[in-house]
Motif scaffolding. Structure first.
Motif, PDB file in Angstrom:
ATOM      1  N   GLY A 296      98.177  76.429  11.784  1.00  0.00           N
ATOM      2  CA  GLY A 296      99.447  76.456  13.237  1.00  0.00           C
ATOM      3  C   GLY A 296     100.821  77.163  12.179  1.00  0.00           C
ATOM      4  O   GLY A 296     101.408  77.912  13.053  1.00  0.00           O
ATOM      5  N   GLU A 445      98.606  69.545  24.459  1.00  0.00           N
ATOM      6  CA  GLU A 445      98.259  70.554  23.586  1.00  0.00           C
ATOM      7  C   GLU A 445      97.219  71.288  23.582  1.00  0.00           C
ATOM      8  O   GLU A 445      97.170  72.364  23.442  1.00  0.00           O
ATOM      9  CB  GLU A 445      97.514  69.177  22.572  1.00  0.00           C
ATOM     10  CG  GLU A 445      96.092  70.201  21.442  1.00  0.00           C
ATOM     11  CD  GLU A 445      97.580  70.952  20.303  1.00  0.00           C
ATOM     12  OE1 GLU A 445      97.040  71.881  19.594  1.00  0.00           O
ATOM     13  OE2 GLU A 445      98.543  70.626  20.060  1.00  0.00           O
ATOM     14  N   ASN A 446      96.243  71.079  24.322  1.00  0.00           N
ATOM     15  CA  ASN A 446      95.640  72.528  25.168  1.00  0.00           C
ATOM     16  C   ASN A 446      95.758  73.401  25.716  1.00  0.00           C
ATOM     17  O   ASN A 446      95.447  74.709  25.867  1.00  0.00           O
ATOM     18  CB  ASN A 446      93.956  71.293  26.326  1.00  0.00           C
ATOM     19  CG  ASN A 446      93.468  69.969  24.989  1.00  0.00           C
ATOM     20  OD1 ASN A 446      93.175  70.659  24.630  1.00  0.00           O
ATOM     21  ND2 ASN A 446      93.331  69.028  26.561  1.00  0.00           N
ATOM     22  N   HIS A 449      97.331  75.432  22.999  1.00  0.00           N
ATOM     23  CA  HIS A 449      96.129  75.794  22.733  1.00  0.00           C
ATOM     24  C   HIS A 449      94.934  77.184  23.286  1.00  0.00           C
ATOM     25  O   HIS A 449      95.666  78.043  22.230  1.00  0.00           O
ATOM     26  CB  HIS A 449      94.879  75.009  22.334  1.00  0.00           C
ATOM     27  CG  HIS A 449      93.974  75.701  22.452  1.00  0.00           C
ATOM     28  ND1 HIS A 449      93.439  76.263  20.106  1.00  0.00           N
ATOM     29  CD2 HIS A 449      92.396  75.636  22.760  1.00  0.00           C
ATOM     30  CE1 HIS A 449      92.315  76.942  20.421  1.00  0.00           C
ATOM     31  NE2 HIS A 449      91.251  76.253  21.112  1.00  0.00           N
ATOM     32  N   GLU A 450      95.163  76.956  24.619  1.00  0.00           N
ATOM     33  CA  GLU A 450      94.531  77.798  24.828  1.00  0.00           C
ATOM     34  C   GLU A 450      96.342  79.879  25.151  1.00  0.00           C
ATOM     35  O   GLU A 450      95.454  80.089  25.349  1.00  0.00           O
ATOM     36  CB  GLU A 450      95.151  77.532  26.639  1.00  0.00           C
ATOM     37  CG  GLU A 450      93.503  76.619  26.559  1.00  0.00           C
ATOM     38  CD  GLU A 450      94.174  75.945  28.049  1.00  0.00           C
ATOM     39  OE1 GLU A 450      94.731  75.999  29.324  1.00  0.00           O
ATOM     40  OE2 GLU A 450      92.765  75.325  28.377  1.00  0.00           O
ATOM     41  N   VAL A 490      92.970  79.411  15.405  1.00  0.00           N
ATOM     42  CA  VAL A 490      93.557  78.805  16.440  1.00  0.00           C
ATOM     43  C   VAL A 490      92.473  77.567  16.735  1.00  0.00           C
ATOM     44  O   VAL A 490      93.308  76.524  16.399  1.00  0.00           O
ATOM     45  CB  VAL A 490      93.674  79.635  16.948  1.00  0.00           C
ATOM     46  CG1 VAL A 490      94.084  78.762  18.557  1.00  0.00           C
ATOM     47  CG2 VAL A 490      94.093  81.133  17.130  1.00  0.00           C
ATOM     48  N   SER A 493      93.773  75.117  13.844  1.00  0.00           N
ATOM     49  CA  SER A 493      95.017  74.030  14.378  1.00  0.00           C
ATOM     50  C   SER A 493      95.546  72.999  15.007  1.00  0.00           C
ATOM     51  O   SER A 493      95.265  72.204  15.121  1.00  0.00           O
ATOM     52  CB  SER A 493      95.656  75.248  14.756  1.00  0.00           C
ATOM     53  OG  SER A 493      97.162  74.890  15.149  1.00  0.00           O
ATOM     54  N   HIS A 494      94.547  73.376  16.748  1.00  0.00           N
ATOM     55  CA  HIS A 494      94.574  72.538  17.729  1.00  0.00           C
ATOM     56  C   HIS A 494      93.696  71.372  17.069  1.00  0.00           C
ATOM     57  O   HIS A 494      93.804  70.145  18.073  1.00  0.00           O
ATOM     58  CB  HIS A 494      93.081  73.422  18.654  1.00  0.00           C
ATOM     59  CG  HIS A 494      92.803  72.467  19.783  1.00  0.00           C
ATOM     60  ND1 HIS A 494      94.538  72.207  20.664  1.00  0.00           N
ATOM     61  CD2 HIS A 494      92.402  72.232  20.436  1.00  0.00           C
ATOM     62  CE1 HIS A 494      93.703  71.861  21.484  1.00  0.00           C
ATOM     63  NE2 HIS A 494      92.471  71.770  21.421  1.00  0.00           N
ATOM     64  N   HIS A 497      95.773  68.816  15.691  1.00  0.00           N
ATOM     65  CA  HIS A 497      97.267  68.092  16.626  1.00  0.00           C
ATOM     66  C   HIS A 497      96.317  66.901  17.317  1.00  0.00           C
ATOM     67  O   HIS A 497      96.756  65.545  17.063  1.00  0.00           O
ATOM     68  CB  HIS A 497      97.014  69.190  17.456  1.00  0.00           C
ATOM     69  CG  HIS A 497      98.416  70.530  16.500  1.00  0.00           C
ATOM     70  ND1 HIS A 497      98.538  71.424  17.194  1.00  0.00           N
ATOM     71  CD2 HIS A 497      98.989  70.133  15.302  1.00  0.00           C
ATOM     72  CE1 HIS A 497      99.719  72.251  16.340  1.00  0.00           C
ATOM     73  NE2 HIS A 497      99.160  71.814  15.686  1.00  0.00           N
TER      74      HIS A 497
END
Length: 561
Positions: A296, A445-446, A449-450, A490, A493-494, A497
């Protein structure tokens, strides 16, 4: 505690009030100097305290009258002992004192003790004498919060420290030790009640400025080394050390201010913990998500990311603040519910107690008259009738008191059940709303992330087509080997979190549910204990009045015989 001398005592060398009546001089370490009993001790092996020694000491110190002899035969409970004298016992190590929980005075002088230990349970101790031993360091006193008088005269101590817990200390004897550093005196400024100090016989006492230094830095001291400190000495000390004292006071004030700030912060944090929302009034949770997220941190340098992380953080912190403020409000509601419940319980108990007292008062008036009437009755038949009638009165009183207690039990059971329903409902609502707000954190967070994945893939495509207008930072260059690598980075990192959010939520929910269950369980157990105590009180009282009645019948039988 050693007696303080009156303020108008004659000036000049006098017996040190910290030592009077307890120091028995000996010429050297381990060399006893008294005839008779002391000569016998010369041949004794070093000893460790054990039950046998303690029983003997307690027995010898007990009263010599008939009651004392009876207590000696039946055994004396260590927990009832207030004073214990163990001087001249050749004790090497302190041990086995844990049962003396109410001890006020302990005399361990003139032994060969090397280390202060084994005193942890003596929290009510006021007076402790460890003079004439082989102690090299002050330690093992952390639980003696009520200690007022401490003698460590004639040991091998070189530093004054580890006395912080002795907040009530008034008398301190450290004469004939190895203390040489004058700055040790400054340590004693924290003891606001210290009035008597003995340091004679230490290297520090040979310093030219010794008395004025101590008088300046310990201005509330009354006695120093056998002598009362006069006003002239205090004035002289103040003038000589005024600049240094002013500087020290300034530093002490700054330190005190920092301590008060830290205490205020700690108290505030404890309040937040009680509401189960500590650290949610800021970016703590958000920052913790990135603290262990290497990918991240790298991805935040991607071209095109721009303000995305900051926007994400701002929105995330707002949700955390919503949880925090909601948690504090719910804590107030839970506290109000508990206070209302406790008030209802206390009122119900008080009401039944008053009713019980009224019944007992009326009974005792009749009880005294009945006993007198029975005692004066000479006719056997009437005597038996009156005995039986008063026995019935006692039984009726027992039934009345037990009925009142059963009514209270039923009333409190209903009150407790109602409180249990209300508190469980409050906790359930709190959990439900917190989970809803935490779900918003996951949604953020979602979404982040997207967006980040979209930027990363777009950047990779530009690199492949040679259309990237700016150079990639070195921190992210290794991630753009191929699509799988950047997608995995990515995704990793997601995952970090989401795991942090899930763990925080799980811990919060577990703690609040555990608190609720523990509270309800404690309330039920407290009520069971209260009921048992009350029933025992009633039984004991009824047994007492019955024994008074039975004694009349025994006396009557003796008279007939």
């Amino acid at each position: 505690m050693a007696a303080m001398l009156p303020h108008d005592a004659v000036e000049g060398p006098q017996p040190d009030p910290t030592l009077k009546g307890r120091q028995k001089q000996r010429p050297g370490r381990g060399t006893w100097c008294f005839p008779g009993r002391m000569n016998r001790l010369c041949d004794m092996e070093p000893r460790v305290m054990d039950d046998e020694m303690l029983k003997l000491a307690v027995g010898e110190q007990g009263p010599r009258d008939e009651a004392g002899q009876l207590a000696k035969q039946e055994g004396i409970l260590f927990k009832d002992v207030l004073s214990l004298q163990l001087d001249f016992q050749n004790i090497l190590r302190i041990d086995s004192l844990w049962q003396f929980e109410n001890l006020r005075k302990l005399q361990l002088d003139n032994n060969i003790i090397r280390k202060i230990e084994g005193l942890e349970s003596l929290t009510r101790l006021v007076w402790l004498d460890l003079s004439f031993n082989n102690i090299e360091a002050i330690e093992g006193l952390d639980t003696l919060v009520n200690l007022e008088d401490l003698s460590l005269f004639n040991n091998r101590i070189s530093k004054i420290d580890s006395l912080d817990a002795l907040v009530k200390l008034q008398v301190l004897s450290l004469g004939n030790n190895h203390i040489s550093n004058m700055t040790d005196i400054i340590y004693l400024r924290r003891f606001k009640d210290l009035r008597t100090l003995s340091l004679s016989g230490n290297p520090v006492a040979e310093a030219e400025d010794y008395r004025t230094f101590i008088c300046a830095y310990l201005p509330d001291l009354v006695y120093l080394d056998f002598r009362r400190i006069d006003d002239h000495m205090k004035e002289l000390a103040e003038m000589k050390h005024q600049y240094s004292i002013d500087e020290l006071k300034h530093r002490e004030n700054l330190t005190q201010a920092r301590l008060e700030d830290e205490q205020a912060r700690q108290e505030e944090l404890e309040g937040h913990k009680a509401a189960f929302v500590e650290h949610l009034n800021g970016p703590f949770l958000f920052d913790s998500m990135y603290a262990e997220d290497v990918e991240g941190s790298q991805l935040s340098h991607l071209p095109g990311v721009g303000e995305l992380p900051l926007t994400y953080k701002d929105k995330f912190v707002i949700i955390c603040l919503n949880i925090f403020e909601y948690g504090l409000k719910q804590q107030e509601k839970r506290k109000a519910e508990l206070d209302t419940f406790m008030g209802c319980v206390q009122e119900a108990v008080w009401e039944k107690q008053e009713q019980g007292k009224h019944k007992i008062t009326k009974f005792e008036e009749k009880h005294l008259l009945s006993l007198s009437s029975i005692r004066d009755e000479s006719e056997p038949t009437n005597f038996e009738i009156k005995m039986a009638e008063h026995g019935e009165d006692i039984t009726k009183l027992l039934n009345v008191l037990m009925t009142l207690e059963m009514q209270l039990v039923e009333q409190l059971e209903e009150t407790i059940n109602m409180f249990e329903r209300n508190i469980i409902e409050l906790v359930g609502l709190f959990v439900e709303n917190v989970q809803s707000l935490m779900a918003q954190c996951r949604d953020l967070e979602n979404h982040h992330h997207e967006k980040l994945l979209e930027i990363a893939i777009s950047t990779l495509e530009k690199i492949v087509k040679g259309e990237l207008d700016e150079d990639l930072p070195d921190a992210v260059r290794p991630l753009f080997v191929d699509k799988d690598t950047i997608v995995n980075a990515v995704g990793a990192s997601h995952d970090v979190h989401l795991l942090k959010i899930d763990n925080w939520e799980d811990e919060l929910v577990t703690r609040v549910n555990s608190w609720c269950a523990h509270l309800v369980d404690k309330i039920h157990k407290d009520e069971i204990r209260r009921n048992r105590r009350r029933v025992k009180e009633i039984d004991q009282y009824v047994d007492h009045v019955r024994s008074e009645l039975d004694s009349l019948e025994c006396n009557d039988l003796l008279d007939q015989g």
